[in-house]
Scaffold this motif. Structure first.
Motif, PDB file in Angstrom:
ATOM      1  N   GLY A  52       0.404  -4.168  -8.500  1.00  0.00           N
ATOM      2  CA  GLY A  52       0.344  -3.607  -7.150  1.00  0.00           C
ATOM      3  C   GLY A  52      -0.472  -4.527  -6.259  1.00  0.00           C
ATOM      4  O   GLY A  52      -1.390  -4.094  -5.576  1.00  0.00           O
ATOM      5  N   THR A  95       8.374  -1.787  -5.623  1.00  0.00           N
ATOM      6  CA  THR A  95       7.124  -1.244  -5.083  1.00  0.00           C
ATOM      7  C   THR A  95       7.006  -1.445  -3.581  1.00  0.00           C
ATOM      8  O   THR A  95       6.662  -0.518  -2.839  1.00  0.00           O
ATOM      9  CB  THR A  95       5.929  -1.881  -5.822  1.00  0.00           C
ATOM     10  N   LEU A 111       3.703   5.135  -5.664  1.00  0.00           N
ATOM     11  CA  LEU A 111       2.932   3.885  -5.648  1.00  0.00           C
ATOM     12  C   LEU A 111       1.786   3.830  -6.657  1.00  0.00           C
ATOM     13  O   LEU A 111       1.604   2.791  -7.305  1.00  0.00           O
ATOM     14  CB  LEU A 111       2.428   3.578  -4.236  1.00  0.00           C
TER      15      LEU A 111
END
Length: 185
Positions: A52, A95, A111
């Motif tokens: 991420g 993402t 997320l």
């Protein structure tokens, strides 16, 4: 580039390089010969903050920028380009689609799982007759009351077998028209 950014990028590069040398290089041939997608490695990459990278911290991401993103991908890819490509696909195709185009409920729902590396993101665009031409794709989504009915088929789906959450591109307008596609999670 300022000296603080350069220092941070050097630290990130060293971290990514060390991780790749320790956790990826010794396993490359085994994964390749057995045609194994190393899911556990991607969980470890999530622990490192590499699943991420540009996702804001409020959604469980690292909150870094694209200089850091490119640095991480470069270092990992120097050891194994296929792992680097999978990190990029997870971060960018799945993402980031949810982050950039999803609503707040969708961001909160998906997320944190994606950024943690607990789940792997997949992405479906390519079709057998149209390739990756999003304007000409045959997969359609039609609104039916509160629901959407998706009809069609995809192939060469990035992370199809290993992915847990997929962003799938569909056509919601006339073939070839501008702004004719919608992404579904």
């Amino acid at each position: 580039m300022n000296s603080e950014l350069t220092h941070n990028l050097n630290m990130i590069a060293e971290t990514a390089r060390d991780f790749a040398e320790k956790n990826i290089r010794p396993n490359i041939m085994d994964w390749d010969e057995s045609q194994t997608f190393p899911v556990e490695l991607f969980h470890q990459l999530g622990d490192m903050g590499f699943m991420g990278i540009v996702v804001p911290e409020e959604y469980g991401g690292s909150g870094l920028g694209y200089h850091e993103y490119v640095t991480i991908l470069d270092e990992i890819s120097q050891v194994d380009p296929s792992i680097g490509l999978s990190i990029a696909a997870h971060n960018s195709l799945c993402t980031n689609h949810i982050y950039e185009f999803g609503d707040e409920e969708q961001r909160q729902r998906w997320l944190p799982q994606l950024a943690s590396g607990k789940v792997i993101g997949a992405w479906g665009l390519t079709e057998h007759n149209t390739g990756s031409d999003s304007g000409g794709m045959n997969t359609t989504a039609v609104k039916d009351g509160d629901d959407w009915i998706i009809s069609g088929a995809k192939n060469f789906i990035t992370h199809a077998i290993s992915g847990d959450i997929a962003v799938v591109m569909t056509r919601t307008g006339e073939k070839g028209a501008r702004n004719n596609s919608t992404a579904f999670v």
